[in-house]
Every structure is written in structure tokens, then in C-alpha cells.
Write an enzyme that holds these catalytic residues in place. Sequence first.
Site, PDB file in Angstrom:
ATOM      1  N   SER A  23      -1.752   8.632   2.764  1.00  0.00           N
ATOM      2  CA  SER A  23      -3.045   8.501   1.881  1.00  0.00           C
ATOM      3  C   SER A  23      -2.673   8.974   0.597  1.00  0.00           C
ATOM      4  O   SER A  23      -1.723   9.719   0.320  1.00  0.00           O
ATOM      5  CB  SER A  23      -4.252   9.179   2.431  1.00  0.00           C
ATOM      6  OG  SER A  23      -5.302   9.341   1.416  1.00  0.00           O
ATOM      7  N   THR A  48     -12.959   4.358  -2.541  1.00  0.00           N
ATOM      8  CA  THR A  48     -12.834   5.560  -1.625  1.00  0.00           C
ATOM      9  C   THR A  48     -14.159   6.347  -2.376  1.00  0.00           C
ATOM     10  O   THR A  48     -14.642   5.819  -3.330  1.00  0.00           O
ATOM     11  CB  THR A  48     -11.629   6.246  -1.863  1.00  0.00           C
ATOM     12  OG1 THR A  48     -10.706   5.539  -1.174  1.00  0.00           O
ATOM     13  CG2 THR A  48     -11.445   7.726  -1.267  1.00  0.00           C
TER      14      THR A  48
HETATM   15  N1  GLY Z   1      -7.151   4.246   1.431  1.00  0.00           N
HETATM   16  C1  GLY Z   1      -7.095   5.128   0.295  1.00  0.00           C
HETATM   17  C2  GLY Z   1      -6.151   6.359   0.401  1.00  0.00           C
HETATM   18  O1  GLY Z   1      -6.239   6.901   1.637  1.00  0.00           O
HETATM   19  O2  GLY Z   1      -5.732   6.845  -0.480  1.00  0.00           O
END
Ligand code: GLY
Length: 561
Positions: free
Chosen positions: A444, A373
Site C-alpha cells: 500500500s 482512499t
Molecule cells: N489502494 C491504495 C493504497 O493502498 O495505497
Amino acid sequence: MKKLLLLSFVISQLAFSQFTDINIVKEIQTKDKGLVVSAHPLASEVGAKIMKMGGNAYDAVIATQYALAVVYPQAGNIGGGGFLVGVKNTGEKFTLDYRETAPEKASKNMYLDNNGNANTDLSQNGRLAVGIPGSVAGLFATLKYAKLPMEKLIQPAIDLAEQGFSITQREANLLNSEKRYFDKHNSTKTVFQKDIPWKQGDLLIQKELAQTLKLIQKHGAKGFYEGETAELITKEMKLGKGIISLNDLKNYKVEQRNPIVFDYKGNEIVSMPLPSSGGILLAQMLTMSSFQKMEDYQQNSTEAVQVMVEAERRAFADRAEYMGDPKFISDPTHMLISEEYLTKRWRTFSFNQATPSAEVGKIIPQPKESTETTHISIIDKEGNAVAVTTTLNGLYGSKVVVSGAGFFLNNEMDDFSVKPGVPNMFGAVGGEANAIQPGKRMLSSMTPTIVLKKGKPYIIVGTPGGTTIPTSVYQSIVNIIDFNLSPNRSVNSPKFHHQWLPDSVLVEKDFPDTTIVALEKKNYKIQKTAQIGRIELIVIDDEGNATAVADGRGDDSVAVE
Ligand code: GLY
């Protein structure tokens, strides 16, 4: 705060005309000037340049995100989603949720095979793994807080895509190691695939992406969600098992949400609510560890790590059982962060030995989340603060590049519990609350966070790292508020992580051996890993001196207005 450093070579970078010089700057201290910290020096410089042109923190964050979509294709994106936490200098606190959503044709068992087993290859790779992207809608929603027109904010990204930029050694290594997946999941050759290996300094030119950005520049959000780009996305879907339709794209909506706001030792923490678990986990962990005298311990000492690991264990068990998109479940936030509930939760803590994970929650296997991310922290000279975490989920997301449009699509569907109980790519286990439903946002871990002291921005923080995001943000805050560490030490000292399941403490490779041995004696299983997260941190002291630190674990870089 010590002497202010305003490095002249940093200023010289502001007038970039070519993108072949990559200068990574790890720390800047300044006063009365805007600061940007992001995963890539060119993206941070774009944000700083926009503030120099009269933009505020929100202009800068829009331009930086577009730039990251070009120079940091592994996670920067227009094909993914994200969360923004903002605090305006008027005191207004707000969040924007531009998380991806499940398409209309999605269903609870869409990744199960005939035997009822989860096919995580389908939820993690290729066209069926893609959630409806939210980033472009999110950037247009951010515009309400900005001063400059979108046409200006997107232009630096268009230039970077059109003229190309020199890639770093890290990006070259990643493009080389992922090539076999790009080959597998794309029907035509993309600009990211080469016949000979990429090397540091190679120019990456993205003409198709530049064209897509120009459509957004010309037609606004419709330049992405309707017309040519939308047609190209749905055409790409049909080349495989993809299910996103023109209707799905046209109907995508950003949600403006009230942030999670709570007190921590006289500071006001402002973070992201559901459908990110980040803010709730942060509130739970900080509250539980505050039941012990954290300020009496040293960073990474046995006592501090044990308390924090036990807080993490209990919070992550709750994540699996209770958390999901609040539109589809009864919102558990109030109960989960209440002092009464957390006091009860902490009763089983003992310094004598580890609490077995089986004792703190029903064993629900957790999906494993990807660590790729990216986070941006920004303060402007007017005192506006913004923290944004945005993602494609996995490294280069689904590995699918939209043919003719030049950008990677996310593999965010894997953040749902594809089969309640089966771990996702981060090893996180999800339950029914996070089961797939059309139109639902997947849970998330992203934790963009702003801490206020006497109502003014004090700490702006966030990181990539999947499930390690909330625990890394937690450590950053404790490092500064309880252990009184410098911003640099707070970011760059070794980190640890526990997420209830698997029942082991992940530690970075240079974590102190004495603490590891002492924890093992108390029945903790320790697992070493190369690195955890990449924190982008800004700390502003009582006199208004700001220090920005970009994590030493990557190409992350700071730029000043
Ligand atoms: N895909 C990483 C998150 O949403 O934390």
C-alpha cells in the site's frame, strides 16, 4: 497562534437529529476540545459527538469510520481495509494493520491471460478483484484503546443508513458517472442505481447496510466474518469469478505492528510500516531532502521542488524493488531508511539537471494505484492522537455491492503486482516482493502519520491519493516544519508528485508557471492534473492550541467536540 475561533454554528450541528443539512466546515481552531477531520461533514460530526458523550480519540475514530462507510460509499467502507497509527497520551505508539489479504485460492498468475498478459480489468473490476476485507476486524482491534462499547459507536452509522442522508453535489456526480459500472458488475439493482440521475440533496437510504451494521452490533466481528453476512459475501462471489471462501473470512487477522519512528529536525515522526510503503518512503524522502538546506528555500520554488522530486524518484524506485508484505519477504526497512544507504543514494543528485529514472533503479513497470482512499485525523482533549487511512482502493472499489448486505467490496487485489512490471491503476510498478500469494497483504501507499514534538502530538496528517499519498504527506510536513506555513496554506497550496515511473512531475493545475519553466529547462517533464490528494490535518502548537484543516479539494470537513 491567533485568536481561537469556536464557531457557534459548528456547535449547533452536534445535536443532529436529521441528516439533511450538510454543513462543510473547513477550519477550526480550539483548545482543550477534541477535533475530527474527515472526508464528510456528517462523519466528522459523528466523531465529535462520540467525544462529547465521553469517548476518546479511539472511540471517535471507530464511529467516524462506520459513519464514512454509510455517507461516503466511494471510499468509506466495511468492505475494504486500512491502517491506523495511534499515539496515546501515555506516550505509547502503536499501529493496527487491517489491510486486506489475498484469498486461499489466489495465485501469482491469476490475472494473466493465455498469452501471459495481465488482464487488469479482472484485477480492478468485479468479484475476482476483491481481497478479504479487514476493516471490521480493524475497528474491533481499535476498541482495546477506546472507552465506550461498540454498540454505541456503531449506532450513528445505523441511524444514517436507516434514515438516509442528503447527498452532496460531488457524491451525486460520482454516482451518476459510475452508474454504468454498477450496472455491469451487479446482478440485482442496488440502492446506488437510479433510473433518473442523482442530484444534490437526494436522500440516500441504505436499509440492507443498516441490517449488516446491526448484525455487527449484535454479534461483534462475527456478525461480519461469520454467519449471515459471510454467507452473503460468498454467495456474491459465486455470481461471478470471485474466490473468497467462508474460511478466508473466518481466518482474517489484524496485525498490531511497531510503527516506523524516526527523527526529523528534532521532531519524532511516527508512521505506518510495511505492508504500507508509506512510512518507509516518508523516512527516505525526508532524510534525503534534509541533506540540502530545505529551510532556505520557498515552498514550490524551483530548488525546493527539484530536491523533493529527486528524493521522491529515488524512494519510489526502492518501493518497486524491495517492498511487500514483511511476512513473505526479508524485511528491507532497516537498510532502506539508514542514513548510510540514503547518503549513497543521494550522491547522484545535482541541481544542474534531472536524474533520469533509469539511473536510479532497475526498470520494473509499476502497478497503477487508485486515488480513492479516505483519511481521518483526530485529537482528543486528553491528548490522544490517531491517524487512520482506509480504502476500497478504486472509486467504489470493485463496484460490486454485496447483494442483501448493502456494502461495496474492495478491488485491493490490484495493489499486488499482478504481473511484476505491469503498472496498477495508479501507475505504480511492482516487483517480485509484491507478487500475489495466498494470505499475503498487498503493498500500500497509505501514510497515516503523527509527528511528535517533545513527546506530544504536533502534526496529525494523512490523505487519499494512491501513490501520491506519501508525497503529499511529505509536502505537508516540509511545509510546516521547513517553510513555516500555516496549516491552511500547507493543505491548500498547489502540490506536485513524482513516483520514479512514469518519469514525469505531476503538478496541480494552479502550480506556479515560473517553477514549471525552470524545471523544464533542467529536463523535467511536467504533467498537469486537476488535483492531488485531500489532506486532513491537525496542528497543535506549543501552548496546546489546535488547528484542524479539511482539504478544500473535496467535501472534507472539520468538527469540534
Ligand atoms: N489502494 C491504495 C493504497 O493502498 O495505497
